[in-house]
Every structure is written in structure tokens, then in C-alpha cells.
Design a protein around this motif. Structure first.
Motif, mmCIF file in Angstrom:
data_model
loop_
_atom_site.group_PDB
_atom_site.id
_atom_site.type_symbol
_atom_site.label_atom_id
_atom_site.label_comp_id
_atom_site.label_asym_id
_atom_site.label_seq_id
_atom_site.Cartn_x
_atom_site.Cartn_y
_atom_site.Cartn_z
ATOM 1 N N ARG A 1 33.858 65.630 58.433
ATOM 2 C CA ARG A 1 34.535 66.948 58.499
ATOM 3 C C ARG A 1 34.424 67.598 59.871
ATOM 4 N N SER A 2 33.396 67.264 60.640
ATOM 5 C CA SER A 2 33.251 67.860 61.970
ATOM 6 C C SER A 2 34.359 67.391 62.918
ATOM 7 N N ARG A 3 35.050 66.327 62.588
ATOM 8 C CA ARG A 3 36.143 65.818 63.425
ATOM 9 C C ARG A 3 37.505 66.347 62.984
ATOM 10 N N LEU A 4 37.530 67.207 61.984
ATOM 11 C CA LEU A 4 38.776 67.801 61.492
ATOM 12 C C LEU A 4 39.249 68.859 62.478
ATOM 13 N N VAL A 5 40.484 68.720 62.948
ATOM 14 C CA VAL A 5 41.022 69.647 63.945
ATOM 15 C C VAL A 5 42.118 70.514 63.355
ATOM 16 N N ASP A 6 43.035 69.920 62.644
ATOM 17 C CA ASP A 6 44.228 70.650 62.219
ATOM 18 C C ASP A 6 44.471 70.408 60.735
ATOM 19 N N THR A 7 44.760 71.495 60.014
ATOM 20 C CA THR A 7 45.096 71.379 58.601
ATOM 21 C C THR A 7 46.435 72.041 58.306
ATOM 22 N N SER A 8 47.283 72.165 59.337
ATOM 23 C CA SER A 8 48.568 72.842 59.152
ATOM 24 C C SER A 8 49.485 72.020 58.250
ATOM 25 N N GLY A 9 50.157 72.689 57.391
ATOM 26 C CA GLY A 9 51.081 72.029 56.468
ATOM 27 C C GLY A 9 50.390 71.161 55.448
ATOM 28 N N GLY A 10 49.116 71.389 55.207
ATOM 29 C CA GLY A 10 48.389 70.598 54.225
ATOM 30 C C GLY A 10 47.969 69.224 54.716
ATOM 31 N N GLN A 11 48.200 68.940 56.005
ATOM 32 C CA GLN A 11 47.820 67.648 56.562
ATOM 33 C C GLN A 11 46.500 67.775 57.296
ATOM 34 N N MET A 12 45.593 66.857 57.019
ATOM 35 C CA MET A 12 44.301 66.822 57.704
ATOM 36 C C MET A 12 44.382 65.836 58.843
ATOM 37 N N ILE A 13 44.174 66.333 60.068
ATOM 38 C CA ILE A 13 44.332 65.499 61.275
ATOM 39 C C ILE A 13 43.021 65.477 62.053
ATOM 40 N N CYS A 14 42.610 64.290 62.500
ATOM 41 C CA CYS A 14 41.344 64.149 63.239
ATOM 42 C C CYS A 14 41.551 64.491 64.717
ATOM 43 N N ARG A 15 40.451 64.581 65.450
ATOM 44 C CA ARG A 15 40.489 64.916 66.881
ATOM 45 C C ARG A 15 41.274 63.880 67.685
ATOM 46 N N ASP A 16 41.091 62.618 67.363
ATOM 47 C CA ASP A 16 41.780 61.565 68.134
ATOM 48 C C ASP A 16 43.297 61.670 68.014
#
Length: 100
Positions: free
Chosen positions: A82-97
Motif C-alpha cells: 500500500r505504501s507504493r499506491l499513488v493514484d486511486t482516481s476513477g477507482g483505479q489503483m496505480i503504483c508509483r512505477d
């Protein structure tokens, strides 16, 4: 016109003019000219990578379920902390990379 990729390449321009018109017309009437090669399953199965004899090996993978503090990136599909979670816009979970 079909191209034979296995034939040796012509490097000099004068080699291009060596073929006579009769040769080209004969080749055009060749019944094999429209035939497409299809890989035979026997040939594909018998193909071996050099140095990779896995015939006697039994491969096993231990699958660990996703933990409560992990998420699956919707772009790269890797399980991340979870510490690598950057964006949750639109219900999408996107990592830092993937976000960077």
C-alpha cells in the motif's frame, strides 16, 4: 509479390537485373507461390532451447494470497504494498512505477 526471406540477399544493384523476364514469368505461374507455410505442431513441440533440458524437472510454484496491506496495480497487474499506491482516481489503483 511474395518474398522468400530465406534466400540470400542481393547486395549489388547489377544482380537485380540478372533475372530474365522468362524466369520471372515462370516463377509467377508457380503453383506454390500462393501457399503459406504453417507451423506443424510436431516441429514446434520438438524445438528445444540450447542448454535448457527440463524434461525431468517438475516445476512447482507456491502461491501466497494477497495480504490486507497490498493492492494490485491496474496497469502492470503486479501486487504491491500500500505504501507504493499513488493514484486511486476513477477507482483505479496505480503504483508509483506506472504513475511516474
Amino acid at each position: 509479390m511474395a518474398t522468400d526471406y530465406d534466400a540470400p540477399r542481393r547486395t549489388r544493384p547489377e544482380e537485380l537485373d540478372d533475372e530474365s523476364l522468362d524466369e520471372l514469368q515462370t516463377r509467377r505461374g508457380d503453383p506454390r507461390s500462393g501457399v503459406v507455410d504453417v507451423d506443424e505442431p510436431d516441429v514446434v513441440e520438438s524445438f528445444e532451447l540450447p542448454g535448457a533440458d527440463l524434461s525431468g524437472e517438475e516445476l512447482s510454484v507456491r502461491v501466497i494470497p494477497k495480504r490486507a496491506d497490498e493492492f494490485t496495480c491496474t496497469r502492470c497487474f503486479l501486487v504491491q504494498h500500500r505504501s507504493r499506491l499513488v493514484d486511486t482516481s476513477g477507482g483505479q489503483m496505480i503504483c508509483r512505477d506506472c504513475a511516474g
